[in-house]
Design a protein around this motif. Structure first.
Motif, PDB file in Angstrom:
ATOM      1  N   THR A  29       0.874  -1.286  -0.002  1.00  0.00           N
ATOM      2  CA  THR A  29      -0.085  -0.096  -0.130  1.00  0.00           C
ATOM      3  C   THR A  29       0.950   1.182  -0.037  1.00  0.00           C
ATOM      4  O   THR A  29       0.758   2.140  -0.912  1.00  0.00           O
ATOM      5  N   TYR A  30       1.947   1.138   0.761  1.00  0.00           N
ATOM      6  CA  TYR A  30       2.794   2.533   0.935  1.00  0.00           C
ATOM      7  C   TYR A  30       3.439   2.815  -0.347  1.00  0.00           C
ATOM      8  O   TYR A  30       3.665   3.743  -0.875  1.00  0.00           O
ATOM      9  N   LEU A 124       9.874  11.375   4.398  1.00  0.00           N
ATOM     10  CA  LEU A 124       8.933  10.400   4.823  1.00  0.00           C
ATOM     11  C   LEU A 124       9.232   9.096   4.837  1.00  0.00           C
ATOM     12  O   LEU A 124       9.117   8.304   5.853  1.00  0.00           O
ATOM     13  N   SER A 125       9.782   8.573   3.676  1.00  0.00           N
ATOM     14  CA  SER A 125      10.215   7.231   3.710  1.00  0.00           C
ATOM     15  C   SER A 125      11.322   7.030   4.574  1.00  0.00           C
ATOM     16  O   SER A 125      11.606   5.713   4.918  1.00  0.00           O
ATOM     17  N   LEU A 126      12.031   7.888   4.675  1.00  0.00           N
ATOM     18  CA  LEU A 126      13.266   7.675   5.642  1.00  0.00           C
ATOM     19  C   LEU A 126      12.846   7.390   7.200  1.00  0.00           C
ATOM     20  O   LEU A 126      13.376   6.965   7.976  1.00  0.00           O
ATOM     21  N   VAL A 127      11.527   7.849   7.441  1.00  0.00           N
ATOM     22  CA  VAL A 127      10.822   7.573   8.724  1.00  0.00           C
ATOM     23  C   VAL A 127      10.284   6.286   8.734  1.00  0.00           C
ATOM     24  O   VAL A 127      10.261   5.430   9.541  1.00  0.00           O
ATOM     25  N   LEU A 156      14.585  -2.340   3.716  1.00  0.00           N
ATOM     26  CA  LEU A 156      15.637  -1.688   4.202  1.00  0.00           C
ATOM     27  C   LEU A 156      16.236  -0.711   3.295  1.00  0.00           C
ATOM     28  O   LEU A 156      16.777   0.582   3.280  1.00  0.00           O
ATOM     29  N   LEU A 157      16.326  -1.284   1.973  1.00  0.00           N
ATOM     30  CA  LEU A 157      17.173  -0.508   0.958  1.00  0.00           C
ATOM     31  C   LEU A 157      16.444   0.754   0.638  1.00  0.00           C
ATOM     32  O   LEU A 157      16.995   1.711   0.094  1.00  0.00           O
ATOM     33  N   CYS A 158      15.092   0.675   0.706  1.00  0.00           N
ATOM     34  CA  CYS A 158      14.238   1.881   0.430  1.00  0.00           C
ATOM     35  C   CYS A 158      14.670   3.012   1.474  1.00  0.00           C
ATOM     36  O   CYS A 158      14.829   4.353   1.329  1.00  0.00           O
ATOM     37  N   THR A 159      15.080   2.501   2.548  1.00  0.00           N
ATOM     38  CA  THR A 159      15.506   3.595   3.639  1.00  0.00           C
ATOM     39  C   THR A 159      16.814   4.185   3.396  1.00  0.00           C
ATOM     40  O   THR A 159      17.052   5.487   3.258  1.00  0.00           O
TER      41      THR A 159
END
Length: 225
Positions: A29-30, A124-127, A156-159
């Motif tokens: 969803t995100y 936002l994605s970092l959070v 985690l890669l997205c972070t």
């Protein structure tokens, strides 16, 4: 004594499977929302890094969907390898596209512009992403699922990529360094290749059920968490 005998009891395994399905649904969803925002903002701003980030979100959706498909079966272990293959191929496709587009940008095919939506999305994605990754990694490791752990690595890669994207967009916005955008995109591509290779090989040390970690695990992921 086998790794399976040291794994969780059947009731606990059922709980973990349900938890992974819920986490996968939240991730999908995100990332659908993230992909739409990133690709739209990236197209408007001619940002290779933002478009690459949006495509990574699509890859994450494909990865999470593969895990959802795997865990839709009672005997999810039988679908493990196929799910890992889907995850790996998604990583490689992302890396190929982003690399070509980043090289074109470095050669003068276009300069990225400032993007406020991109900056907000990256922050936002970092959070958000670390929480989703940690929860799925922990459940996948306890259950002994390599694909669930691989998908948590994708999250985690997205972070990490959020941090890279945020830095590239900020440098471009603050100093007009348009080259920072495709450089950030190339970092995204390089990390995607590494994670794709690991998924294809089935390298997921953390997937060994808690209490059954083999000697010689050196990636630091098998410690209790």
């Amino acid at each position: 004594m086998t790794a399976q005998s040291l794994g969780p009891a059947p009731a606990r395994r059922a709980v973990l499977r349900r938890r992974i399905r819920l986490l996968v649904a939240a991730t999908i969803t995100y990332n659908v929302i993230e992909a739409v925002v990133a690709i739209t903002a990236g197209t408007i701003a001619s940002s290779t890094a933002l478009i690459g980030f949006g495509l990574d979100s699509i890859v994450e959706v494909a990865s999470a969907a593969a895990v959802a498909w795997q865990f839709s079966a009672t005997d999810h272990e039988r679908r493990e390898r196929a799910a890992l293959r889907v995850i790996a191929i998604s990583f490689f496709a992302l890396a190929a596209y982003v690399t070509v587009d980043a090289v074109r940008a470095l050669l003068g095919a276009g300069e990225a512009e400032h993007s406020t939506p991109g900056l907000i999305l990256a922050a936002l994605s970092l959070v958000v992403m670390p929480f989703l990754s940690y929860a799925q990694r922990r459940a996948g490791r306890e259950l002994g699922s390599a694909s669930a752990v691989a998908d948590s690595k994708q999250t985690l890669l997205c972070t990490y990529l959020s941090g890279v994207l945020l830095a590239g967009l900020a440098l471009n916005s603050a100093f007009g360094w348009s080259w920072a955008d495709p450089i950030a995109a190339l970092v995204i591509a390089a990390v995607a290749v590494k994670e794709g290779r690991d998924a294809w090989r089935g390298d997921a040390c953390c997937a060994v059920p808690a209490g059954a970690a083999p000697d010689g695990c050196a990636d630091g992921c098998c410690s209790p968490s």
